[in-house]
Scaffold this motif. Structure first.
Motif, short mmCIF file in Angstrom:
data_model
loop_
_atom_site.label_atom_id
_atom_site.label_comp_id
_atom_site.label_asym_id
_atom_site.label_seq_id
_atom_site.Cartn_x
_atom_site.Cartn_y
_atom_site.Cartn_z
N PHE A 28 -60.75 99.26 17.35
CA PHE A 28 -61.23 98.50 16.19
C PHE A 28 -60.19 98.67 15.08
CE2 PHE A 28 -65.07 99.01 18.61
CZ PHE A 28 -65.85 97.89 18.31
N PHE A 29 -60.09 97.69 14.21
CA PHE A 29 -59.00 97.67 13.24
C PHE A 29 -59.53 97.68 11.82
CE2 PHE A 29 -57.87 95.25 17.07
CZ PHE A 29 -56.85 96.06 17.56
N ILE A 30 -58.95 98.57 11.00
CA ILE A 30 -59.31 98.69 9.59
C ILE A 30 -58.14 98.17 8.76
CG2 ILE A 30 -60.08 100.23 7.75
CD1 ILE A 30 -61.95 100.20 10.16
N ALA A 38 -63.79 92.32 14.05
CA ALA A 38 -64.87 93.15 14.60
C ALA A 38 -65.51 92.50 15.81
CB ALA A 38 -65.92 93.41 13.52
N GLU A 39 -65.76 91.20 15.73
CA GLU A 39 -66.39 90.52 16.86
C GLU A 39 -65.50 90.54 18.09
OE1 GLU A 39 -67.87 86.64 16.14
OE2 GLU A 39 -69.23 87.26 14.53
N LEU A 69 -69.03 102.26 11.82
CA LEU A 69 -67.70 102.35 11.22
C LEU A 69 -67.77 102.40 9.70
CD1 LEU A 69 -65.80 99.86 13.56
CD2 LEU A 69 -65.70 102.36 13.60
N GLN A 70 -68.75 101.71 9.14
CA GLN A 70 -68.92 101.77 7.69
C GLN A 70 -69.27 103.19 7.25
OE1 GLN A 70 -68.60 99.45 5.11
NE2 GLN A 70 -69.02 101.23 3.83
N SER A 75 -66.52 104.74 4.60
CA SER A 75 -67.10 105.51 3.50
C SER A 75 -66.29 106.78 3.20
CB SER A 75 -68.54 105.89 3.82
OG SER A 75 -68.60 106.78 4.92
N LYS A 76 -65.41 107.16 4.12
CA LYS A 76 -64.58 108.34 3.93
C LYS A 76 -63.20 108.00 3.37
CE LYS A 76 -67.14 110.88 7.43
NZ LYS A 76 -67.14 111.60 8.73
#
Length: 268
Positions: A28-30, A38-39, A69-70, A75-76
């Motif tokens: 997954f990519f941030i 995400a999909e 992931l949130q 959140s971190k």
């Protein structure tokens, strides 16, 4: 920042991933503090689990992973990174086909995943090859990758080109290779052993829609790597890198750099 690692259900040492490599990996990519694609990543995870005949719990929805992931990554304070998620079959007393599934993930913080993160030097490896079957397109346990990584390290390389049994280019250790010549980008077919890659598919779709180059899925012989003007490596694990050298030939990265920059600037 301390590396983020998340484990579901108290990961036990004696699990089937550790014992037998019975698992699949998906990224997954941030980007800029948000989960992108995400999909695409989620549906690739589901497809990969089905191919490995892993049980998919009803709780494994897109919303479940977005919320996870949130809470555990965004959140971190992670702004840019790649989440390496591994789903595996538990070691339990149930018949193999009915074994429960669990997962863990770790986060590699990176620069913008939609930009070229540097150059890599490659060479061809001939001692081993990779298969071209149903499981070759997903990220599963691969002794060939391990051997190739050691070979690359011993020869001061960043990656190597892996061939299939028909001596056609399949992929590299970490991702897929895109070969640009004139106005055509050639990509090894999935039937040749290339990875399915949400990251690469997003880039290729952007290039095609914006008519930046023609896209051709092809069977590519090893010699064609020397004929390319530019080569790009797209890896769901490592991100995007330009190939600077293969053996004695060096490559430019001007046109691919322009395409990737436009991709990043126009990404929604």
């Amino acid at each position: 920042m301390q590396k983020i690692i998340y484990t579901q259900d108290n990961l036990q040492l004696l699990n089937r991933s550790f014992l037998f490599g019975d698992s699949v990996w998906v990224s997954f990519f941030i980007r800029n503090g948000q989960v992108i694609m995400a999909e695409e990543s989620y549906f690739f995870l589901m497809a990969s689990m089905r191919k490995m005949r892993l049980n998919i719990p009803l709780t494994y929805t897109l919303e479940f992973f977005q919320e996870l992931l949130q809470n555990e990554v965004l959140s971190k304070g992670v702004q840019n990174g790649i989440v390496q998620l591994m789903a595996y079959r538990k070691q339990d007393e149930k018949p193999l086909a009915k074994s429960e599934t669990a997962f863990f993930f770790e986060v590699d913080e990176t620069e913008d995943v939609l930009r070229i993160q540097g150059n890599v030097e490659l060479d061809l490896i001939k001692e081993i090859n990779v298969n071209a079957n149903l499981l070759s397109n997903i990220r599963v346990h691969s002794p060939e990758n391990i051997y190739a990584q050691i070979y690359a390290k011993e020869n001061d390389l960043d990656d190597v080109i892996l061939l299939n049994p028909n001596k056609k280019i399949a992929r590299s250790i970490f991702g897929n290779l895109l070969f640009l010549q004139d106005n055509v980008i050639k990509i090894p077919k999935q039937t040749e052993g290339a990875y399915i890659s949400p990251l690469m598919e997003n880039f290729v779709t952007f290039v095609h829609k914006n008519k930046l180059a023609e896209i051709e899925e092809a069977e590519i012989i090893a010699f064609e790597s020397q004929k390319a003007e530019e080569i790009l490596r797209i890896s769901d694990e490592k991100g995007v890198h330009s190939v600077s050298k293969i053996r004695n030939k060096t490559f430019e990265n001007t046109r691919f750099s322009e395409m990737v920059q436009k991709w990043a600037e126009n990404f929604i």
